[in-house]
Write a protein that holds these residues in place. Sequence first.
Motif, PDB file in Angstrom:
ATOM      1  N   ASN A   1      22.615 -12.822 131.964  1.00 40.48           N
ATOM      2  CA  ASN A   1      22.438 -12.301 133.316  1.00 40.48           C
ATOM      3  C   ASN A   1      22.758 -10.821 133.419  1.00 40.48           C
ATOM      4  O   ASN A   1      22.316 -10.147 134.348  1.00 40.48           O
ATOM      5  CB  ASN A   1      23.294 -13.083 134.314  1.00 40.48           C
TER       6      ASN A   1
ATOM      7  N   THR B   1      20.294 -15.571 144.607  1.00 36.92           N
ATOM      8  CA  THR B   1      19.343 -14.485 144.386  1.00 36.92           C
ATOM      9  C   THR B   1      18.607 -14.144 145.676  1.00 36.92           C
ATOM     10  O   THR B   1      18.034 -15.039 146.310  1.00 36.92           O
ATOM     11  CB  THR B   1      18.334 -14.891 143.301  1.00 36.92           C
TER      12      THR B   1
ATOM     13  N   TYR C   1      13.255 -14.313 137.608  1.00 32.28           N
ATOM     14  CA  TYR C   1      13.610 -14.538 139.013  1.00 32.28           C
ATOM     15  C   TYR C   1      13.774 -16.027 139.297  1.00 32.28           C
ATOM     16  O   TYR C   1      14.725 -16.444 139.966  1.00 32.28           O
ATOM     17  CB  TYR C   1      12.538 -13.933 139.916  1.00 32.28           C
TER      18      TYR C   1
ATOM     19  N   GLY D   1      19.126 -10.267 133.893  1.00 33.54           N
ATOM     20  CA  GLY D   1      19.449 -10.166 135.317  1.00 33.54           C
ATOM     21  C   GLY D   1      19.626  -8.728 135.754  1.00 33.54           C
ATOM     22  O   GLY D   1      19.222  -8.340 136.855  1.00 33.54           O
TER      23      GLY D   1
ATOM     24  N   SER E   1      17.079 -17.142 138.134  1.00 31.49           N
ATOM     25  CA  SER E   1      18.199 -16.258 138.459  1.00 31.49           C
ATOM     26  C   SER E   1      19.400 -17.000 139.041  1.00 31.49           C
ATOM     27  O   SER E   1      20.547 -16.702 138.707  1.00 31.49           O
ATOM     28  CB  SER E   1      17.747 -15.151 139.420  1.00 31.49           C
TER      29      SER E   1
END
Length: 520
Positions: A415, A482, A386, A419, A389
């Motif tokens: 990602n 994000t 996170y 992700g 991100s």
Amino acid sequence: MSKIINGRLTGALAVSTAVLVGIAGSVTPASAAVSATPGSAGLGDRLYPLLGNGGYDVTNYNLRLNHPAKNPAQTVNGSVTISAVATQNLSRFNLDFAGNSVGSVYVNGKAATFSRSGEELVITPSAYLPKNKGFWVTVNNFTATPVSATGDAPEGFIATKDGTVLAGQPDTSHNLFPSNDHPRDKATYTISVTVPSGWKGVASGRHLKTTTAGGRTTSVYREAKPMASELAQIVAGDFVVYNRKAVGGVQVRDVVPRRLSSKLLAKAKVERAQLTYMTNKVGKYPFENYGSLVIDADLGFALETQTLSLYDTGLFGAPAYVLNPIMVHELAHQWFGNSVAPKSWSDVWQNEGHATWYELLYAADTKTFKKYTGFANPDAYFKSVYQASDMLRAQYGPVARPKGSASVWDVFNPNVYAGGALVLYALKQKIGAKKFAKLEREWVRKYRGKSASTQDFIALASKVSGQNLKPFLTRWLYGKKTPAMPGHSSWKVASASAASTAAAADTFIVPLRQHMADHH
């Protein structure tokens, strides 16, 4: 798919450590007053515009391959009969093919004219093909020559020390055989592999029969469940097939080089327990059989070819706490990516995010998470992802919209893997563990054997959860920034810069570098 670079795995772990079927339709003379037009030379995929072809849907492939000698580097020849249904009045259509040559082409049993244009085989039948009617096309005596594994990217038709295999994701199965090479057009397959006696031919699906005559052996396999051409597996060489005890009615078979069988087969046996693990998580296994194919080559990745996942000996030399979660990653793909295929390659997060999710869950459930990832637990891992991100989004694009496809790794990027798994973590936080588990099962049930889009996933998540998740998931999947993490208001995202992105990626990869340096 899991990628290995310079002796370390990335992709799945980029942030983890950081029978001819169908009846031909009627053919109307071309002189009739009907408007017939050519099918498009691609399906218009944002990332691979010329992949696949328009104007028809394939229902079945009857593929026959011949390996003349015991020489992995040799040119092979074959023929394929493709049953399809025209989706327009079709005057001309294309197949994807990047092999050496084509001998002849017939449509509904009549000779057709053809030409080559890049990786397109352009076919003009003697009469137009009516919309909504079935037809068949046979391509005779095509030839293709395998390439050596590069340790970098899938090359399609690959030669190893012991024979040849197919690694076609996302766009190279047509290096070997003519096809509609896009996961949006899945079909059933009958695959016949003819080799000199003493060699073995194996393919995706259930073994039907093997015959030997005149010093040649032909093995026939049937994949009766829809399969994308990029997931087909075809093996020919000095391999052995080892059949294990079935798991819940699912036959288990492994394919390894004969000379390495005693070393490799023992490591593959964990797949039986892993089948039980995954069926307990998401429901019935979607195919008739499963197993592992291990080759002695620097492949550079693992790949979820349908019913027979592909690995190299370098990865199989890793310790169990590294190898076993990666095997679950490829097994999870049989549900997520194979049975439920992406409708477009921008939807590849559905494949890789889910496979990474179950890979990490397995590591946690088998109490090897810290050794495997370097993080104490999944929450710590996802907090770290996170934080990075925004950097990952800046570098590679949003989770469900990779920036481009100049390299296959631009599409299969960190990602998409980490992700994508982070999106699932956020979704679970949002809707709760019980509804999340129900969604996972319903996703693979509802779209079994089909190709599904990110919008399909958003719609189903909304239905199962009983709340409108379109704004929430649209931000997570398509946003450049994000969103806040539900249930973790203290989590913060680091600012994105080229230097910080590189540093973050290096941090994630370092622990696994040592694993692979020691064991690759």
